[in-house]
Design a protein around this motif. Structure first.
Motif, short mmCIF file in Angstrom:
data_model
loop_
_atom_site.label_atom_id
_atom_site.label_comp_id
_atom_site.label_asym_id
_atom_site.label_seq_id
_atom_site.Cartn_x
_atom_site.Cartn_y
_atom_site.Cartn_z
N GLY A 161 0.28 4.47 -6.51
CA GLY A 161 -0.97 5.14 -6.85
C GLY A 161 -2.01 4.22 -7.47
N ASP A 162 -2.14 3.01 -6.91
CA ASP A 162 -3.02 2.02 -7.52
C ASP A 162 -4.29 1.77 -6.70
OD1 ASP A 162 -3.61 0.32 -9.65
OD2 ASP A 162 -2.82 -1.44 -8.59
N GLY A 163 -4.68 2.73 -5.87
CA GLY A 163 -5.97 2.60 -5.19
C GLY A 163 -5.91 2.06 -3.78
N TYR A 164 -4.73 1.89 -3.24
CA TYR A 164 -4.59 1.48 -1.84
C TYR A 164 -3.21 1.92 -1.35
CZ TYR A 164 -1.84 -2.42 -3.77
OH TYR A 164 -0.90 -3.17 -4.44
N ASP A 165 -3.07 2.02 -0.03
CA ASP A 165 -1.82 2.53 0.54
C ASP A 165 -0.84 1.43 0.93
OD1 ASP A 165 -2.45 5.33 0.49
OD2 ASP A 165 -3.84 5.00 2.15
N PHE A 166 -1.37 0.34 1.49
CA PHE A 166 -0.50 -0.72 1.99
C PHE A 166 -1.09 -2.09 1.69
CE2 PHE A 166 -0.12 2.95 4.80
CZ PHE A 166 1.25 3.18 4.79
N GLN A 167 -0.21 -3.06 1.50
CA GLN A 167 -0.63 -4.46 1.48
C GLN A 167 -0.17 -5.07 2.80
OE1 GLN A 167 -0.27 -7.08 -2.05
NE2 GLN A 167 0.99 -8.41 -0.74
N VAL A 168 -1.08 -5.76 3.46
CA VAL A 168 -0.75 -6.43 4.71
C VAL A 168 -0.91 -7.94 4.50
CG1 VAL A 168 -1.21 -6.62 7.18
CG2 VAL A 168 -1.63 -4.45 6.01
N ASP A 169 0.20 -8.66 4.60
CA ASP A 169 0.18 -10.11 4.42
C ASP A 169 0.14 -10.78 5.78
OD1 ASP A 169 0.42 -10.12 1.55
OD2 ASP A 169 2.50 -9.48 1.82
N VAL A 170 -0.95 -11.50 6.03
CA VAL A 170 -1.11 -12.25 7.27
C VAL A 170 -1.12 -13.73 6.90
CG1 VAL A 170 -2.52 -12.63 9.32
CG2 VAL A 170 -2.45 -10.35 8.25
N GLN A 171 -0.03 -14.39 7.23
CA GLN A 171 0.18 -15.78 6.79
C GLN A 171 0.06 -15.83 5.27
OE1 GLN A 171 -2.51 -18.19 9.18
NE2 GLN A 171 -1.33 -17.82 11.04
N PHE A 196 -12.08 3.38 -5.11
CA PHE A 196 -13.44 2.83 -5.17
C PHE A 196 -13.44 1.52 -5.95
CE2 PHE A 196 -17.76 2.40 -6.73
CZ PHE A 196 -18.53 2.76 -5.64
N GLU A 197 -12.74 1.51 -7.09
CA GLU A 197 -12.69 0.30 -7.91
C GLU A 197 -11.96 -0.84 -7.20
OE1 GLU A 197 -14.32 -0.30 -10.70
OE2 GLU A 197 -15.21 1.69 -10.41
N LYS A 198 -10.89 -0.51 -6.47
CA LYS A 198 -10.18 -1.53 -5.71
C LYS A 198 -11.08 -2.10 -4.61
CE LYS A 198 -5.88 -2.52 -6.94
NZ LYS A 198 -5.97 -2.17 -8.36
N ALA A 199 -11.83 -1.23 -3.96
CA ALA A 199 -12.75 -1.69 -2.90
C ALA A 199 -13.81 -2.61 -3.49
CB ALA A 199 -13.40 -0.49 -2.22
N LYS A 200 -14.28 -2.28 -4.69
CA LYS A 200 -15.30 -3.11 -5.34
C LYS A 200 -14.72 -4.45 -5.78
CE LYS A 200 -17.01 -1.49 -9.19
NZ LYS A 200 -17.85 -0.67 -10.12
N GLU A 201 -13.46 -4.43 -6.22
CA GLU A 201 -12.82 -5.65 -6.71
C GLU A 201 -12.46 -6.61 -5.58
OE1 GLU A 201 -8.75 -7.02 -9.15
OE2 GLU A 201 -9.24 -4.88 -8.89
N ASP A 224 -13.77 -3.66 6.79
CA ASP A 224 -13.61 -4.45 5.57
C ASP A 224 -14.84 -4.28 4.69
OD1 ASP A 224 -15.44 -7.13 6.02
OD2 ASP A 224 -14.62 -6.37 7.91
N ASN A 225 -14.62 -4.35 3.39
CA ASN A 225 -15.68 -4.19 2.40
C ASN A 225 -16.51 -2.92 2.67
OD1 ASN A 225 -17.29 -4.69 0.23
ND2 ASN A 225 -18.25 -6.55 1.04
N PRO A 226 -15.87 -1.76 2.67
CA PRO A 226 -16.57 -0.52 3.04
C PRO A 226 -17.75 -0.18 2.15
CG PRO A 226 -14.45 -0.04 2.01
CD PRO A 226 -14.47 -1.51 2.30
N LEU A 227 -17.73 -0.62 0.89
CA LEU A 227 -18.84 -0.31 -0.01
C LEU A 227 -20.11 -1.05 0.41
CD1 LEU A 227 -17.14 -0.34 -3.53
CD2 LEU A 227 -17.22 1.46 -1.80
N ASN A 228 -19.93 -2.09 1.21
CA ASN A 228 -21.07 -2.84 1.71
C ASN A 228 -21.63 -2.25 2.99
OD1 ASN A 228 -22.82 -5.13 1.40
ND2 ASN A 228 -21.78 -6.10 3.14
N HIS A 229 -20.86 -1.35 3.60
CA HIS A 229 -21.26 -0.76 4.89
C HIS A 229 -21.73 0.69 4.76
CE1 HIS A 229 -19.91 -4.08 7.48
NE2 HIS A 229 -18.86 -4.18 6.68
N PHE A 230 -21.18 1.39 3.77
CA PHE A 230 -21.48 2.82 3.66
C PHE A 230 -21.89 3.16 2.23
CE2 PHE A 230 -18.08 2.30 6.83
CZ PHE A 230 -18.75 2.77 7.96
N GLU A 231 -22.64 4.23 2.12
CA GLU A 231 -23.09 4.69 0.80
C GLU A 231 -22.17 5.81 0.33
OE1 GLU A 231 -27.15 6.41 -1.36
OE2 GLU A 231 -27.12 5.95 0.80
#
Length: 251
Positions: A161-171, A196-201, A224-231
């Motif tokens: 419950g920390d603001g995201y569902d999955f971590q995806v490690d690519v290399q 929202f805070e995780k997206a901002k961070e 990626d960076n949804p806060l930069n794309h949507f209001e």
């Protein structure tokens, strides 16, 4: 395409027919598939026998039952099988049929067969109906088909419950994926304060993973960076928190 009012229940029935074949219908005291189709129609779950058969056809390609079904769309609709597998894939024919009977009875259908209520089955079925669960399951099975996540290792973070569902490690790079489901080809979403805070961070390393068109043929869209794309507009919701405390020490 509008969602059938008994969408999830019909999927379970189609899954049972495809996976267990005639042994499934015998659990309902039916001697033929035609009789079983008519039985389901008589309960008001489907409008015609063709609706029931079509749902079996949809699941046929995934099981060794000597029927091809809708093999042309096997990959398109695989997400429906994957979702049921997640909840009920380990059940044998008797247990699976009992689950379907219980769910039919719980929806007020007079099935004419004695059933035993099991709370965990009702809980699983409720989860099966949730847009979030369906979207997350689709993401799990399709994330690595997206160029950004190809070759990536998925870590499930939903329990934290920390603001995201999955971590995806690519290399050597780590992305945070927050999955949102939309029933139609497009729609609005909500982010929790933590999301929202995780997206901002994390900005470009925070990937809003939209699974759209869930009522028909889903599509995964990565942003990626949804806060930069949507209001987004802040909406403060005040909920009353109710809890019950013991009046004495417990052991």
């Amino acid at each position: 395409m509008s969602k059938h009012p008994h969408y999830e229940l019909l999927n379970l029935i189609g899954y049972g027919l495809a996976k267990f074949d005639d042994t499934f219908i015998k659990e309902f005291q039916c001697s033929s598939k035609s009789e079983f189709y008519r039985y389901i129609v008589s309960l008001g779950v489907a409008e015609t026998t063709g609706v029931v058969k079509n749902r079996m056809d949809l699941f046929d390609p995934y099981f060794d039952n000597n029927r091809k079904g809708w093999w042309q769309k096997a990959e398109v609709y695989r997400f429906r099988k994957d979702l049921i597998d997640t909840m009920f894939g380990n059940e044998d024919v008797h247990s699976f049929a009992e689950i379907v009977k219980m769910l039919l009875a719980s929806e007020g259908k007079k099935i004419g067969i004695t059933t035993i209520e099991k709370p965990i089955v009702r809980t699983k079925f409720k989860r099966l109906q949730e847009t979030g669960m369906e979207a997350e399951n689709y993401f799990i099975h399709h994330f690595d088909k997206e160029e950004k996540f190809q070759g990536g290792q998925l870590t499930d973070a939903r329990l934290y419950g920390d603001g995201y569902d999955f971590q995806v490690d690519v290399q050597e790079h780590s992305y945070l994926a927050e999955v949102k489901g939309i029933r139609k080809p497009k729609g609005r979403i909500r982010l929790t304060a933590k999301e929202f805070e995780k997206a901002k961070e994390y900005q470009s390393d925070f990937i809003l993973s939209l699974v759209t068109n869930l009522d028909d043929i889903p599509k995964l869209v990565l942003i990626d960076n949804p806060l930069n794309h949507f209001e987004f507009e802040k909406n403060v919701i005040k909920n009353e928190v109710v809890e019950y405390r013991s009046l004495e020490d417990l052991y």
